[in-house]
Design a protein around this motif. Structure first.
Motif, PDB file in Angstrom:
ATOM      1  N   ASP A  53     -96.978 -39.120 -35.779  1.00  0.00           N
ATOM      2  CA  ASP A  53     -97.666 -38.124 -34.850  1.00  0.00           C
ATOM      3  C   ASP A  53     -99.160 -38.807 -34.298  1.00  0.00           C
ATOM      4  N   ASP A  54     -98.984 -40.121 -34.466  1.00  0.00           N
ATOM      5  CA  ASP A  54    -100.387 -40.822 -33.741  1.00  0.00           C
ATOM      6  C   ASP A  54     -99.848 -41.984 -33.209  1.00  0.00           C
ATOM      7  N   PRO A  55     -99.470 -42.073 -31.975  1.00  0.00           N
ATOM      8  CA  PRO A  55     -99.139 -43.582 -31.212  1.00  0.00           C
ATOM      9  C   PRO A  55    -100.211 -44.248 -31.078  1.00  0.00           C
ATOM     10  N   SER A  56    -101.353 -43.936 -30.937  1.00  0.00           N
ATOM     11  CA  SER A  56    -102.396 -44.664 -30.720  1.00  0.00           C
ATOM     12  C   SER A  56    -103.002 -45.312 -32.003  1.00  0.00           C
ATOM     13  N   ALA A  57    -102.861 -44.476 -33.092  1.00  0.00           N
ATOM     14  CA  ALA A  57    -103.164 -45.174 -34.422  1.00  0.00           C
ATOM     15  C   ALA A  57    -102.233 -46.403 -34.783  1.00  0.00           C
ATOM     16  N   THR A  58    -100.869 -46.022 -34.469  1.00  0.00           N
ATOM     17  CA  THR A  58     -99.773 -46.997 -34.913  1.00  0.00           C
ATOM     18  C   THR A  58    -100.166 -48.171 -34.083  1.00  0.00           C
ATOM     19  N   LEU A  59    -100.404 -48.297 -32.811  1.00  0.00           N
ATOM     20  CA  LEU A  59    -100.719 -49.494 -32.171  1.00  0.00           C
ATOM     21  C   LEU A  59    -101.598 -50.271 -32.665  1.00  0.00           C
ATOM     22  N   ALA A  60    -102.994 -49.420 -33.182  1.00  0.00           N
ATOM     23  CA  ALA A  60    -104.004 -50.023 -33.569  1.00  0.00           C
ATOM     24  C   ALA A  60    -103.806 -50.791 -34.913  1.00  0.00           C
ATOM     25  N   LEU A 117     -80.275 -55.015 -38.569  1.00  0.00           N
ATOM     26  CA  LEU A 117     -80.475 -55.857 -37.518  1.00  0.00           C
ATOM     27  C   LEU A 117     -80.955 -55.277 -36.462  1.00  0.00           C
ATOM     28  N   ASP A 118     -80.537 -54.133 -36.043  1.00  0.00           N
ATOM     29  CA  ASP A 118     -81.112 -53.426 -34.911  1.00  0.00           C
ATOM     30  C   ASP A 118     -82.307 -52.901 -35.250  1.00  0.00           C
ATOM     31  N   SER A 119     -82.707 -52.143 -36.436  1.00  0.00           N
ATOM     32  CA  SER A 119     -83.784 -51.906 -36.663  1.00  0.00           C
ATOM     33  C   SER A 119     -85.027 -53.114 -36.665  1.00  0.00           C
ATOM     34  N   ALA A 120     -84.704 -53.970 -37.246  1.00  0.00           N
ATOM     35  CA  ALA A 120     -85.402 -55.577 -36.994  1.00  0.00           C
ATOM     36  C   ALA A 120     -85.842 -55.636 -35.384  1.00  0.00           C
ATOM     37  N   ALA A 121     -84.773 -55.554 -34.623  1.00  0.00           N
ATOM     38  CA  ALA A 121     -85.086 -55.629 -33.168  1.00  0.00           C
ATOM     39  C   ALA A 121     -86.162 -54.575 -32.617  1.00  0.00           C
ATOM     40  N   PHE A 122     -85.846 -53.354 -33.063  1.00  0.00           N
ATOM     41  CA  PHE A 122     -86.938 -52.596 -32.749  1.00  0.00           C
ATOM     42  C   PHE A 122     -88.173 -52.743 -33.172  1.00  0.00           C
ATOM     43  N   LEU A 123     -88.413 -53.155 -34.483  1.00  0.00           N
ATOM     44  CA  LEU A 123     -89.696 -53.501 -34.956  1.00  0.00           C
ATOM     45  C   LEU A 123     -90.210 -54.814 -34.130  1.00  0.00           C
ATOM     46  N   PRO A 138     -99.110 -47.509 -26.481  1.00  0.00           N
ATOM     47  CA  PRO A 138     -98.982 -46.867 -27.663  1.00  0.00           C
ATOM     48  C   PRO A 138     -97.754 -45.877 -27.842  1.00  0.00           C
ATOM     49  N   THR A 139     -97.191 -45.303 -26.557  1.00  0.00           N
ATOM     50  CA  THR A 139     -96.191 -44.508 -26.806  1.00  0.00           C
ATOM     51  C   THR A 139     -94.802 -45.446 -27.180  1.00  0.00           C
ATOM     52  N   THR A 140     -94.844 -46.961 -26.475  1.00  0.00           N
ATOM     53  CA  THR A 140     -93.605 -47.800 -26.623  1.00  0.00           C
ATOM     54  C   THR A 140     -93.606 -48.056 -27.961  1.00  0.00           C
ATOM     55  N   VAL A 141     -94.776 -48.391 -28.669  1.00  0.00           N
ATOM     56  CA  VAL A 141     -94.518 -49.074 -29.797  1.00  0.00           C
ATOM     57  C   VAL A 141     -94.204 -47.838 -30.954  1.00  0.00           C
ATOM     58  N   TYR A 142     -94.947 -46.574 -30.738  1.00  0.00           N
ATOM     59  CA  TYR A 142     -94.619 -45.521 -31.734  1.00  0.00           C
ATOM     60  C   TYR A 142     -93.087 -45.355 -31.618  1.00  0.00           C
ATOM     61  N   LEU A 143     -92.580 -45.255 -30.250  1.00  0.00           N
ATOM     62  CA  LEU A 143     -91.136 -45.116 -30.112  1.00  0.00           C
ATOM     63  C   LEU A 143     -90.004 -46.032 -30.838  1.00  0.00           C
ATOM     64  N   GLN A 144     -90.693 -47.185 -30.952  1.00  0.00           N
ATOM     65  CA  GLN A 144     -89.975 -48.528 -31.547  1.00  0.00           C
ATOM     66  C   GLN A 144     -89.822 -48.087 -33.073  1.00  0.00           C
ATOM     67  N   TYR A 145     -90.874 -47.463 -33.510  1.00  0.00           N
ATOM     68  CA  TYR A 145     -90.917 -47.340 -34.936  1.00  0.00           C
ATOM     69  C   TYR A 145     -90.052 -46.120 -35.261  1.00  0.00           C
ATOM     70  N   SER A 148     -86.734 -47.127 -35.175  1.00  0.00           N
ATOM     71  CA  SER A 148     -86.100 -47.942 -36.355  1.00  0.00           C
ATOM     72  C   SER A 148     -85.947 -46.963 -37.586  1.00  0.00           C
ATOM     73  N   GLY A 149     -86.850 -46.056 -37.913  1.00  0.00           N
ATOM     74  CA  GLY A 149     -86.731 -45.189 -38.995  1.00  0.00           C
ATOM     75  C   GLY A 149     -85.550 -44.169 -38.985  1.00  0.00           C
ATOM     76  N   ASN A 150     -85.211 -43.705 -37.530  1.00  0.00           N
ATOM     77  CA  ASN A 150     -84.031 -42.840 -37.488  1.00  0.00           C
ATOM     78  C   ASN A 150     -82.546 -43.674 -37.712  1.00  0.00           C
ATOM     79  N   LEU A 151     -82.746 -44.997 -37.490  1.00  0.00           N
ATOM     80  CA  LEU A 151     -81.497 -46.023 -37.738  1.00  0.00           C
ATOM     81  C   LEU A 151     -81.194 -46.017 -39.286  1.00  0.00           C
ATOM     82  N   TRP A 152     -82.270 -45.915 -39.888  1.00  0.00           N
ATOM     83  CA  TRP A 152     -82.047 -46.023 -41.517  1.00  0.00           C
ATOM     84  C   TRP A 152     -81.813 -44.724 -41.857  1.00  0.00           C
TER      85      TRP A 152
END
Length: 252
Positions: A53-60, A117-123, A138-145, A148-152
């Motif tokens: 719930d914190d895209p900016s912190a994830t990017l940081a 493999l798909d998860s690795a590409a998102f990361l 921030p939003t793009t990075v957060y979305l990729q994570y 990745s998490g929902n793939l698993w």
């Protein structure tokens, strides 16, 4: 002259048994590598980078821990590699026990590898955007994570599915303890149900985690048994001669 063919047959049987044990231990080694890469990547590194719930912190976190972020991608790739090898070696190990069940282990395991493999590409995309921002970083990075998490999350279905035929092969072969086979089957069913529970009733996530416990127990038990014992040699000795010959993998 009469004893020579007997010695030759005994030597061939010992060689076949030794080859089966080697195959089992190689399977266990790949399985262990998959487990280590998965634990380090998903349970150790990911929580240090992804802030819910914190895209900016994830990017940081990514920008401040570049080496860790890149290590997370590499570990995901290593898990994909070892998952694929584990799936194929399980097929090699059990194909003479039941070809359909052994093929199911390989097929479901390879689906898991594709998910990874798909998860690795998102990361990898998250890391790239973090250090070379495009648009709303921030939003793009957060979305990729999140992806990745929902793939698993949805992929847990196939982690459950591959344990069920694995347990069946344990039971049918007699090469490992029978309780291990039942734990793998029960754990696989629990993992499969848990994947649906998480999305149908998010507030019941703890239930999904609890019913997945047998799966974790079964997997680590399987890894340990493959590495330490390989297969039960007594089960091979007690099998009828034709069955014992059928149960050994062909030489390559």
């Amino acid at each position: 002259m009469i004893m020579e063919p007997l010695r030759t047959g005994a030597t061939a049987e010992r060689a076949s048994t030794a080859e089966l044990v080697r195959t089992a231990r190689m399977t266990g080694l790949f399985y262990l590598g998959m487990a280590i890469a998965g634990v380090l990547g998903f349970l150790v590194i990911r929580p240090r980078l992804f802030a819910a719930d914190d895209p900016s912190a994830t990017l940081a976190h990514l920008v401040g821990n570049e080496s860790l972020a890149r290590a997370g991608v590499v570990l995901e790739m290593l898990m994909v590699l070892t998952q694929a090898l584990t799936a194929m070696w399980f097929y090699r190990l059990f194909r003479t026990v039941d070809a359909f069940a052994a093929g199911s282990i390989a097929a479901f395991g390879l689906v898991n590898a594709v998910i990874g493999l798909d998860s690795a590409a998102f990361l990898a995309t998250a890391v790239e955007v973090a250090f070379d921002p495009v648009g709303d970083a921030p939003t793009t990075v957060y979305l990729q994570y999140l992806l990745s998490g929902n793939l698993w999350g949805v992929g847990a279905m196939f982690f459950g599915l591959w344990l069920i035929p694995m347990g069946f092969c344990v039971l049918r072969s007699g090469w490992m303890p029978r309780p291990l086979g039942w734990v793998l089957i029960g754990g696989g069913v629990g993992y499969l149900l848990g994947a649906f529970i998480v999305y149908l009733a998010p507030e019941a996530r703890v239930v999904a985690e609890l019913i997945a416990v047998p799966a974790h127990v079964g997997e680590f038990w399987m890894v340990g048994y493959l590495l330490v014992s390989g297969v039960r040699r007594r089960a091979l000795r007690e099998a009828p001669r034709d069955d014992a010959r059928m149960a050994t993998p062909a030489s390559t």
